[in-house]
Design an enzyme around this catalytic site. Structure first.
Site, PDB file in Angstrom:
ATOM      1  N   ALA A 243       0.813  -1.220   0.000  1.00 40.35           N
ATOM      2  CA  ALA A 243       0.000   0.000   0.000  1.00 40.35           C
ATOM      3  C   ALA A 243       0.844   1.266   0.000  1.00 40.35           C
ATOM      4  CB  ALA A 243      -0.937  -0.004   1.206  1.00 40.35           C
ATOM      5  N   ASP A 244       2.166   1.132   0.104  1.00 43.05           N
ATOM      6  CA  ASP A 244       3.048   2.295   0.151  1.00 43.05           C
ATOM      7  C   ASP A 244       3.097   2.971  -1.218  1.00 43.05           C
ATOM      8  OD1 ASP A 244       5.435   3.628   1.801  1.00 43.05           O
ATOM      9  OD2 ASP A 244       6.098   3.340  -0.270  1.00 43.05           O
ATOM     10  N   ILE A 245       2.877   4.281  -1.221  1.00 45.04           N
ATOM     11  CA  ILE A 245       2.825   5.014  -2.492  1.00 45.04           C
ATOM     12  C   ILE A 245       4.171   4.983  -3.203  1.00 45.04           C
ATOM     13  CG2 ILE A 245       2.515   7.308  -3.498  1.00 45.04           C
ATOM     14  CD1 ILE A 245       0.415   7.836  -1.334  1.00 45.04           C
ATOM     15  N   GLY A 246       5.275   5.034  -2.419  1.00 43.43           N
ATOM     16  CA  GLY A 246       6.602   4.985  -3.033  1.00 43.43           C
ATOM     17  C   GLY A 246       6.842   3.679  -3.769  1.00 43.43           C
ATOM     18  N   TRP A 285      12.455   1.572  -3.689  1.00 38.58           N
ATOM     19  CA  TRP A 285      12.474   2.946  -3.169  1.00 38.58           C
ATOM     20  C   TRP A 285      13.715   3.688  -3.663  1.00 38.58           C
ATOM     21  CZ3 TRP A 285      10.901   0.470   1.983  1.00 38.58           C
ATOM     22  CH2 TRP A 285       9.530   0.660   2.212  1.00 38.58           C
TER      23      TRP A 285
END
Length: 290
Positions: A243-246, A285
């Site tokens: 779910a991390d946008i990055g 990332w």
């Protein structure tokens, strides 16, 4: 004064560790000298500064570890070794991704380590403070928090103790621009830790699933914060915060998509990444950082 030289039989990109650590204004990082000062506490509660300097290269990593009090050398070396996970074979992990859909990424960024926080309690607090904030303001808040309630000693900031934070009023954090809920989450969770309801050392010995299941029962800690603590607090190998946008943006860029992938698509994409999904996350990332 003591000094120990560490050499590794694996690839290890310490310069990337320094780049990521430098994102935190509290830390003393010198990328030109390739060094970082680390605030550590020994079992007897004493505070110590340890300096780590890189002397080698990514293919042939070597480090100097320096401290002041020789009586504590063994304990501080062990903590430093654990924090930087120098016992982990990043060569094997890199090779795991050759032949997968991330092959090009791992050729471009070999030896990317998990960059851990220096304190389990503060790692959890930082996760709570940073959740749902842009990175610049998130670090502004966590810096204010430590400068107000931590200890500055020998040129480094030592993080606050949970019992000290548990005694605060919510208004104390509200004056720093914490939201009411975030102030409650930080202070109430600190109270659970200082009161023994949450034992971070015991929690750290459990499986990823057990840790997540217990942490998400705490008000203010969701899956993102629990996963964040597993990854940056404990340095666990097999976490992918879908779910991390990055992560979503990095996958969009890497696979040349016209939109961010869905959670279901990320699940399909990540087939074959286990048991090293955390290293995929860090490298993804890294691929979109400036």
């Amino acid at each position: 004064m003591w000094k120990e030289t560490i050499t590794l039989d694996t690839i290890y990109d310490f310069d990337y560790s320094l780049q990521r650590l430098q994102m935190d204004p509290l830390l003393v990082v010198d990328r030109q000298r390739r060094s970082v000062d680390i605030p550590l506490r020994t079992e007897d509660g004493e505070r110590h500064k340890v300096t780590v300097r890189a002397k080698g290269t990514t293919p042939h990593p070597a480090f100097e570890v320096l401290g002041e009090q020789k009586d504590y050398q063994t304990e501080l070396l062990k903590q430093t070794f654990d924090l930087f996970q120098w016992d982990k074979d990043l060569t094997v992990i890199n090779e795991h991704f050759i032949g997968t859909n991330l092959e090009r990424l791992f050729y471009a960024h070999p030896g990317t380590p998990i960059v851990r926080d220096f304190d389990l309690y503060f790692s959890l607090m930082k996760g709570i403070i940073h959740q749902q904030l842009n990175m610049k303001f998130a670090y502004t808040l966590s810096t204010r928090f430590v400068e107000a309630y931590g200890t500055y000693l020998d040129g480094v900031w030592f993080y606050p103790e949970p019992e000290d934070i548990a005694r605060l009023d919510y208004g104390d954090l509200r004056t720093m621009q914490f939201s009411q809920r975030k102030a409650e989450y930080v202070i109430d969770t600190s109270g659970k830790i200082s009161g023994g309801e949450i034992d971070l050392a015991e929690l750290a010995a459990q499986s990823d699933k057990q840790i997540i299941d217990q942490l998400v029962k705490v008000r203010g800690i969701g899956a993102w914060t629990a996963e964040n603590w597993l990854l940056f607090g404990l340095g666990r190998d097999d976490l992918l915060p879908k779910a991390d946008i990055g992560i979503q943006n990095a996958l969009k860029f890497y696979f040349d998509m016209d939109r961010k992938p869905t959670i279901s698509e990320i699940t399909d994409m990540s087939d074959g990444w286990a048991p090293y999904k955390s290293h995929a996350a860090l490298t993804l990332w890294r691929s979109i950082e400036g």
